[in-house]
Structure formats: C-alpha cells, structure tokens
Design a protein around this motif. Structure first.
Motif, short mmCIF file in Angstrom:
data_model
loop_
_atom_site.label_atom_id
_atom_site.label_comp_id
_atom_site.label_asym_id
_atom_site.label_seq_id
_atom_site.Cartn_x
_atom_site.Cartn_y
_atom_site.Cartn_z
N ASP A 22 37.73 43.59 39.38
CA ASP A 22 38.37 43.51 37.87
C ASP A 22 38.33 44.86 37.27
O ASP A 22 39.02 45.16 36.43
CB ASP A 22 37.34 42.55 36.91
CG ASP A 22 37.52 41.24 37.59
OD1 ASP A 22 38.63 40.73 38.14
OD2 ASP A 22 36.44 40.34 37.55
N THR B 297 44.44 46.92 30.49
CA THR B 297 44.77 47.99 31.54
C THR B 297 45.51 49.05 31.07
O THR B 297 45.43 49.26 29.63
CB THR B 297 45.98 47.03 32.16
OG1 THR B 297 47.15 46.82 31.10
CG2 THR B 297 45.53 45.72 32.74
N LEU C 160 42.43 42.30 29.18
CA LEU C 160 41.76 42.11 30.57
C LEU C 160 40.49 41.17 30.18
O LEU C 160 40.12 40.02 31.02
CB LEU C 160 41.43 43.05 31.44
CG LEU C 160 42.54 43.68 31.98
CD1 LEU C 160 41.78 44.86 32.63
CD2 LEU C 160 43.32 42.96 32.83
#
Length: 237
Positions: free
Chosen positions: A9, A180, A186
C-alpha cells in the motif's frame, strides 16, 4: 504483516499495542518519560513567520549502516527541494539540535534501531542511510488552529518515514490523510495514543494532517510527534 502492508500500500497505520512491542524488540525504552518530557523544551520554528509560535521543533541527523550501526552526524540544516515543500523549499533551515541526552538516550536509539532494521529490509540494495529526526510540537489556541502540515499534502523527498505519536493534550482532529501522487485518497487515520504510528514509503504516497483545535478553549493544547526519515545515500556520502 506490517512489512507486507507497506510494500503493498505504501503506508501503514500501526496502533500503540502493536508498535510498542515492535520497538521493544529492538531495544530499551527505559528513559521514555524523560524522552516524552523533552517536548516541553522545544524552541519555536523560526521559519513559519507569523505562525511560528504554533509550531515548536528540534532536529538531529544520523548516518546508518543497513541492519548495523546508527551514528550521530554533525549538526546540519534541514533541506527540502521546492518540489517537495512549496512553502519552505530550496532553503537551508537550521533548527535547535535535539538535546544531547535525548539524542543519545535509549528510547531514541531504540526507535532508530527499529527503523534501520525495518526500512533496510524493505530496501536491501541501499548501502547507507541519511537519517533525520524531528521533534514537533503543534500548539493550538482559541484564536488559531495548529497546522501540523502547513505546506498541505506533500512528500518529504526521502525513502521512508516514521511518524510516532508522543502525546496529544486537549486537541481535536489531527487526522492523517494519505493520497496517491494524483490526489486519489488512499486512507485516513488519527494518531490518538502514545506509540500510535504511521509508516510511509515516501516516493509512493502523499500525506498531510488536518489542523488541530482545542477541546477546552483557554487551556493548553498540543500535539507532539517524532518524525524519522531515512534517505538512501551513496556509499561514503
């Protein structure tokens, strides 16, 4: 697993019940009270002009051999390129050094040992690390919110970042947001308890923190964090 989460991630939120044992697996936290109390000795950030009174900080620099020693480096300025910090980029910023007893104390050494082990495992090709440590106190008042990231959502221009909560007193909000590079959200989370932490792979994600305000007007209000950054250096640099 934390290692897999960061690789997948680009960030991870780690709660105190997980983070504290991870740190203790790398060393001693026996001076933690003195370490946390040292945030009360921070001087104002002179580079924030009118809002400088709301952010206090100290700074130290180290060099690290992957999975090996972390050694103190001479006191030096903190520098970020303008593309990473549109508010204060392209200038050398000199901050008061972290108190010598804190900089060489067991808690900070344990935190650095954890970072060195963890980040070196994520980047085994790195021959040497340039390490910077920042103590931040963000203050809030009834007249002005405290801004943990006055530059907005950003990258730090390093490889890896640890943000470790030391204390929060009489404040609301202070939510960390992750995006991002294109701005797509996110995730978000709030560091609430001492030892709550965020781990970031800086080239992949942007991060910011919402403003903090006092819960009880007129009483002292602050958010204390330790930020540790690791940036790859060429061998011998």
């Amino acid at each position: 697993m934390l290692f897999d989460a960061l690789r997948r991630d680009g960030f991870a939120f780690v709660t105190a019940d997980v983070m504290q044992p991870l740190l203790q697996s790398c060393g001693d936290l026996s001076d933690w009270k003195a370490f946390a109390d040292s945030w009360s000795m921070l001087g104002p950030d002179p580079y924030l002009a009118a809002t400088g009174r709301l952010r206090r900080r100290r700074h130290a620099t180290y060099r690290a051999t992957p999975h090996g020693d972390v050694q103190a480096a001479p006191h030096q300025p903190h520098y970020q390129a303008l593309r990473y910090n549109t508010l204060q980029g392209d200038i050398e910023r000199w901050f008061e050094p972290i108190d010598a007893a804190i900089a060489s104390g067991t808690s900070l050494r344990t935190i650095l040992a954890f970072c060195n082990t963890f980040f070196s495992s994520l980047a085994p090709e790195v021959p040497q690390w340039h390490v910077e440590v920042h103590q931040f106190r963000i203050e809030a008042s009834i007249d002005a919110a405290g801004e943990p990231t006055p530059e907005g959502s950003h990258r730090d221009g390093v490889d890896f970042v640890l943000v470790l909560l030391i204390d929060r007193h009489n404040i609301a909000s202070g939510t960390t947001t992750i995006h991002t590079p294109g701005g797509t959200p996110l995730g978000d989370f709030t560091l609430t308890h001492p030892f709550d932490a965020a781990l970031l792979h800086d080239p992949r994600v942007f991060h910011g923190v919402t403003a903090v305000t006092p819960l009880v007007p007129g009483e002292p209000a602050h958010r204390d964090v330790l930020v540790v950054t690791f940036r790859a250096n060429a061998a011998g640099a």
